[in-house]
Every structure is written in structure tokens, then in C-alpha cells.
Design a protein around this motif. Sequence first.
Motif, short mmCIF file in Angstrom:
data_model
loop_
_atom_site.label_atom_id
_atom_site.label_comp_id
_atom_site.label_asym_id
_atom_site.label_seq_id
_atom_site.Cartn_x
_atom_site.Cartn_y
_atom_site.Cartn_z
N LEU A 1 0.69 -0.85 -0.31
CA LEU A 1 -0.07 -0.35 -0.02
C LEU A 1 0.59 1.51 0.33
CD1 LEU A 1 -2.99 -1.07 1.90
CD2 LEU A 1 -3.04 -1.04 -0.21
N LEU A 2 0.53 2.26 -0.29
CA LEU A 2 0.42 3.92 -0.52
C LEU A 2 1.42 3.78 0.92
CD1 LEU A 2 1.66 6.31 -1.97
CD2 LEU A 2 -0.91 6.99 -1.51
N ASP A 3 2.62 4.79 0.63
CA ASP A 3 2.78 4.76 2.64
C ASP A 3 2.03 6.26 3.02
OD1 ASP A 3 5.24 6.98 4.40
OD2 ASP A 3 5.56 4.37 4.73
N PRO A 4 1.31 5.69 5.32
CA PRO A 4 0.81 6.31 5.20
C PRO A 4 1.30 8.51 5.04
CG PRO A 4 1.00 4.37 6.75
CD PRO A 4 2.08 4.32 5.59
N ALA B 1 1.19 9.27 1.47
CA ALA B 1 -0.07 9.55 1.33
C ALA B 1 -0.72 11.18 2.53
CB ALA B 1 -1.19 8.43 1.78
N THR C 1 -7.38 8.33 -1.76
CA THR C 1 -7.31 7.06 -1.38
C THR C 1 -7.27 6.39 -2.79
OG1 THR C 1 -9.00 7.79 0.63
CG2 THR C 1 -9.87 5.83 -0.36
N ALA D 1 -3.74 5.61 -2.88
CA ALA D 1 -3.68 4.23 -1.75
C ALA D 1 -4.03 2.60 -2.06
CB ALA D 1 -4.27 4.90 -0.16
#
Length: 133
Positions: free
Chosen positions: A2-5, A8, A126, A129
Motif C-alpha cells: 500500500l501507499l506509505d501513510p 499519502a 484514497t 493508496a
Amino acid sequence: MLLDPIAALAILLGLQAKHFLFDFVFQSDWQVRNKGHYGHPGGLVHAGLHALGALAVGVVAAMFGVIGLATALILALADGLIHYHIDWAKAQIARRMKLTPDRHGFWIALGADQAAHHVTYIGLVTWLALTVG
């Protein structure tokens, strides 16, 4: 993956900063007056500047290997198209209800417009992500 927080959040902050600049600092009276006329160059320029700003955010993210350049371009196009239609809709409502800054309804419409733009950015991040990785 997933996209790194943190990535994001950085993209979201970039989009928020871009929004402030092109909706408040650099928006001309010509753009404001004409966003409610569908297809008018004033509204197209305004949305185009938002798209270019979103592209800049996306290119920076691509430079750090967070997203690809094609994804940055899709992000920019989506932002520009959605921004255009949110602004057009708000202008239609304001015109039909004869909303001016001295009326409470004007501020409700402005707040709804701004909230819609910010929800758009949350939606775009989102999307990133869920698709990056």
C-alpha cells in the motif's frame, strides 16, 4: 504494498496547499466571475491551474518514487475535471439563490464548495493508496 501513510499525507498536504494558492491567492476576478458559465475560458483556466498544481504535486511524488508519472497525470486530470464541476455547480446555486457575501447562504455555499474540494483530495489520495504498489 500500500501507499506509505507518510507519502499519502504528504500528497494530501500538497493538494491542500495547491488548493489554497489557486482558489485564494492566484484566482483572478475574471475567473471568479466566469466559473458559472459552462465552458467559459475563465472557469477552464481556473480548473486548468488546479490541474497543473496537482500535476506538480504528482511529479514531486513521482520523483520520490511514490507514484508513476502516468498516475500523476491521471491525478491532475481528475482534480481539474472535478474542481471545474464543483465550482460550476456552486456558481449555479449562488446565481439562482442570488447569494452575495452579505447573505448567510453565500457562506454556506462557499463552505460546502470548499468541503467538496477537500473531500475530493481525500478521495484522490484514497484512490492512490488503493492502486499504488
